[in-house]
Design a protein around this motif. Structure first.
Motif, PDB file in Angstrom:
ATOM      1  N   GLU A 192      85.735  47.543  16.082  1.00 10.07           N
ATOM      2  CA  GLU A 192      85.772  48.856  15.455  1.00 10.07           C
ATOM      3  C   GLU A 192      85.582  50.002  16.449  1.00 10.07           C
ATOM      4  N   ASN A 193      84.958  49.752  17.580  1.00  4.48           N
ATOM      5  CA  ASN A 193      84.704  50.842  18.524  1.00  4.48           C
ATOM      6  C   ASN A 193      85.804  50.982  19.570  1.00  4.48           C
ATOM      7  N   ARG A 194      86.963  50.357  19.316  1.00  4.54           N
ATOM      8  CA  ARG A 194      88.066  50.464  20.258  1.00  4.54           C
ATOM      9  C   ARG A 194      89.240  51.145  19.571  1.00  4.54           C
ATOM     10  N   LYS A 195      89.844  52.077  20.253  1.00  8.20           N
ATOM     11  CA  LYS A 195      90.994  52.762  19.699  1.00  8.20           C
ATOM     12  C   LYS A 195      92.222  51.874  19.746  1.00  8.20           C
ATOM     13  N   GLN A 196      93.108  52.075  18.759  1.00 11.52           N
ATOM     14  CA  GLN A 196      94.294  51.235  18.676  1.00 11.52           C
ATOM     15  C   GLN A 196      95.177  51.400  19.913  1.00 11.52           C
ATOM     16  N   GLN A 197      95.211  52.591  20.480  1.00 13.16           N
ATOM     17  CA  GLN A 197      96.089  52.818  21.621  1.00 13.16           C
ATOM     18  C   GLN A 197      95.702  51.944  22.808  1.00 13.16           C
ATOM     19  N   GLU A 198      94.444  51.542  22.896  1.00 10.10           N
ATOM     20  CA  GLU A 198      93.991  50.771  24.041  1.00 10.10           C
ATOM     21  C   GLU A 198      94.469  49.329  23.998  1.00 10.10           C
ATOM     22  N   ARG A 199      94.969  48.875  22.868  1.00 12.15           N
ATOM     23  CA  ARG A 199      95.444  47.496  22.783  1.00 12.15           C
ATOM     24  C   ARG A 199      96.769  47.298  23.511  1.00 12.15           C
ATOM     25  N   GLY A 200      97.538  48.347  23.663  1.00 11.34           N
ATOM     26  CA  GLY A 200      98.790  48.232  24.380  1.00 11.34           C
ATOM     27  C   GLY A 200      99.969  47.814  23.528  1.00 11.34           C
ATOM     28  N   TYR A 201      99.779  47.705  22.225  1.00  7.88           N
ATOM     29  CA  TYR A 201     100.865  47.363  21.307  1.00  7.88           C
ATOM     30  C   TYR A 201     100.479  47.859  19.915  1.00  7.88           C
ATOM     31  N   PRO A 202     101.438  47.990  18.991  1.00  4.80           N
ATOM     32  CA  PRO A 202     101.114  48.486  17.642  1.00  4.80           C
ATOM     33  C   PRO A 202     100.363  47.439  16.821  1.00  4.80           C
ATOM     34  N   TYR A 203      99.048  47.453  16.922  1.00  3.54           N
ATOM     35  CA  TYR A 203      98.218  46.415  16.304  1.00  3.54           C
ATOM     36  C   TYR A 203      98.451  46.323  14.791  1.00  3.54           C
ATOM     37  N   ASN A 204      98.429  47.449  14.108  1.00  6.28           N
ATOM     38  CA  ASN A 204      98.579  47.435  12.653  1.00  6.28           C
ATOM     39  C   ASN A 204      99.957  46.947  12.233  1.00  6.28           C
ATOM     40  N   ASP A 205     100.992  47.324  12.964  1.00  8.15           N
ATOM     41  CA  ASP A 205     102.349  46.863  12.628  1.00  8.15           C
ATOM     42  C   ASP A 205     102.481  45.360  12.817  1.00  8.15           C
ATOM     43  N   VAL A 206     101.871  44.842  13.882  1.00  8.90           N
ATOM     44  CA  VAL A 206     101.926  43.399  14.119  1.00  8.90           C
ATOM     45  C   VAL A 206     101.168  42.656  13.017  1.00  8.90           C
ATOM     46  N   CYS A 207      99.978  43.162  12.657  1.00  9.02           N
ATOM     47  CA  CYS A 207      99.216  42.531  11.566  1.00  9.02           C
ATOM     48  C   CYS A 207     100.010  42.562  10.265  1.00  9.02           C
ATOM     49  N   GLN A 208     100.714  43.667  10.008  1.00 11.04           N
ATOM     50  CA  GLN A 208     101.521  43.766   8.796  1.00 11.04           C
ATOM     51  C   GLN A 208     102.609  42.708   8.781  1.00 11.04           C
ATOM     52  N   TRP A 209     103.215  42.439   9.934  1.00 12.82           N
ATOM     53  CA  TRP A 209     104.272  41.422  10.010  1.00 12.82           C
ATOM     54  C   TRP A 209     103.724  40.058   9.618  1.00 12.82           C
ATOM     55  N   PHE A 210     102.558  39.705  10.138  1.00 13.76           N
ATOM     56  CA  PHE A 210     101.977  38.406   9.811  1.00 13.76           C
ATOM     57  C   PHE A 210     101.475  38.373   8.368  1.00 13.76           C
ATOM     58  N   ILE A 211     100.911  39.482   7.890  1.00 16.42           N
ATOM     59  CA  ILE A 211     100.424  39.530   6.511  1.00 16.42           C
ATOM     60  C   ILE A 211     101.571  39.323   5.524  1.00 16.42           C
TER      61      ILE A 211
END
Length: 483
Positions: A192-211
């Motif tokens: 929770e204390n890490r910004k999404q931009q720091e992951r280097g990829y669209p984290y939420n979009d990838v999770c949506q694909w698997f969901i």
């Protein structure tokens, strides 16, 4: 002073050492019930299962995919259905904060503890990749770039998320009976204390694909870490409409006393209530899903019952995979049909409002920006059997037509031929008749009574002390597996 050890004492010390070794070795739980409940002794899929999948592929390619391609449905929903997705095994997705036991749970279900195939676990955030554990003839690791390039797999659409994500995608193949029937996906922990931009990829979009493709979603929590932040809230918004697939797991439950566990259980529901906006809350499993024996002075019987319920839940998803595939393809066909009807209505309204001296761009932009003014969506609800809950967002068509000019499309009445028929009639026939008939045929074949067997000799009376309870009776067999 010398210590003399007589032969009798030596034998006694060796026996004591062996007893201590047995006590230490007994720290692992017996997992034979997992293999029994998931019926891993069965062999390859039955002929009926293979025939149903082949028929489903045929319906999709002949009745649904042509409509997808003509009206470019994939650019609206960003969900391309591939042959690999239709023929793929059920997918079980593990989500949750870091170090809550997701990888340990997969190791336990597969019996990988202490083997070279064991997934790495630790108290720190250890899983930084999306790990897909699937069946293979031999143990090997597949890079994400290779998985995305293989069109025969169901993961080829992941290439759209870029090379930054593919470097964090890894596949592990291994010969395992359970993986012949299901695929596990381990995900990076929510931090929770890490910004999404720091992951280097669209984290939420990838999770949506698997969901969107998961048949079962295990959302795992640690009783000592129930913090709810932005990433978890976003995940629950992405799982809206998939509540029936969500299972909450309160893992490591034997690390708390019974009283503390009750308080944590209540706190979990209190934290999740604002996020899960449904009448019936999701099922919560409370146990410790790893190979080690339960801690002493804990609710061992309760934890084992919870584990058995979870395995039964997993087995139910595996057993119903063909029914779920048909339901998924029918739902997809309904959305494709609605999209085609809406594009046809936009096109019809455009030709109707465009005069001799009107500006085509201005006329169409007015229609797209204010579809309610021209009754675009209301006319679809009035003239066709469409639910308002299945309609896409109006704003989505502003982006869709911004990329796809209206001149690229033809009206549905023009998409007919003498030999092939009309595209609209084909997809409506698939939705109304062909897919329900396929599902009905599967149900009837599963409920058909077995042929009468020859009279068998009378069985001998049960031995004294033999079990007569229903639990000792033979469990129903998987109708989709050869016995």
């Amino acid at each position: 002073m010398k210590l003399l050890v007589t032969p009798c004492c030596l034998l006694w010390l060796l026996a004591l050492s062996a007893a201590e070794g047995d006590a230490i070795g007994s720290g692992l739980r017996d997992r034979s019930h997992i293999e029994e409940m998931l019926r891993l002794a069965t062999s390859e899929p039955s002929v009926e299962f293979s025939g149903a999948i082949k028929r489903l592929l045929d319906i999709y390619h002949k009745a649904i995919k042509p409509m997808e391609q003509v009206f470019r449905y994939n650019e609206l929903r960003q969900h391309e259905v591939t042959d690999g997705e239709i023929t793929s095994k059920p997918m079980v997705l593990f989500l949750g904060p870091w170090s809550v036991g997701k990888s340990s749970m997969i190791n336990y279900l597969l019996g990988l503890h202490g083997t070279p195939q064991e997934l790495y676990t630790g108290a720190e955030p250890t899983t930084s990749e999306y790990t897909v554990i699937m069946h293979g003839e031999r143990l090997r690791t597949i890079e994400g770039i290779v998985m995305a390039a293989d069109s025969s797999r169901s993961f080829s659409p992941l290439e759209k998320f870029g090379q930054g994500f593919l470097e964090r995608l890894v596949g592990i193949e291994m010969p395992h009976k359970l993986l012949e029937r299901v695929t596990f996906v381990d995900t990076p922990g929510i931090i929770e204390n890490r910004k999404q931009q720091e992951r280097g990829y669209p984290y939420n979009d990838v999770c949506q694909w698997f969901i969107d493709r998961a048949d079962l979603i295990f959302l795992v929590f640690d009783p000592t870490k129930l913090d709810v932040g932005g990433e978890l809230e976003m995940l629950f918004r992405q799982m809206k409409g998939r509540e029936s697939q969500i299972r909450l797991i309160l893992n490591k439950a034997d690390s708390l006393s019974t009283q503390d566990l009750m308080r944590v259980y209540g706190a979990l529901f209190w934290s999740m209530a604002p996020l899960v906006n449904v009448t019936e809350p999701p099922r919560v499993y409370v146990s410790s899903f790893w190979p080690q024996d339960y801690a002493p002075d804990t609710s061992r019987e309760l934890f084992m019952k919870e584990e058995i319920s979870l395995i039964e839940d997993l087995n139910q998803v595996i057993e119903n995979q063909i029914e779920n595939k048909i339901a998924f393809i029918r739902q997809h066909a309904i959305r494709v049909r609605i999209h085609a009807l809406l594009v046809d209505r936009y096109l019809h309204t455009y030709h109707e409002k465009l005069g001799w001296f009107g500006d085509p761009h201005e006329v169409f932009q007015d229609i797209v920006n204010d579809p309610d003014k021209y009754y675009i969506f209301k006319s679809i609800l009035a003239k066709t059997n469409v639910s308002k809950f299945d309609l896409p967002d109006k704003e989505a068509y502003q982006d869709f037509f911004g990329v796809n000019p209206i001149s690229n499309f033809k009206q549905l009445s023009q998409l007919c031929s003498w030999t092939g028929g009309c595209l609209l009639e084909k997809i409506e026939k698939a939705i109304s008749h062909e897919l329900p008939a396929l599902l009905s045929g599967i149900t009837k074949s599963s409920e058909a009574p077995a042929p009468p067997a020859k009279a068998a000799p009378a069985s001998p009376p049960p031995l004294p002390g033999a079990c007569k309870s229903p639990e000792c009776e033979e469990k129903p067999k998987n109708r989709w597996r050869k016995q």
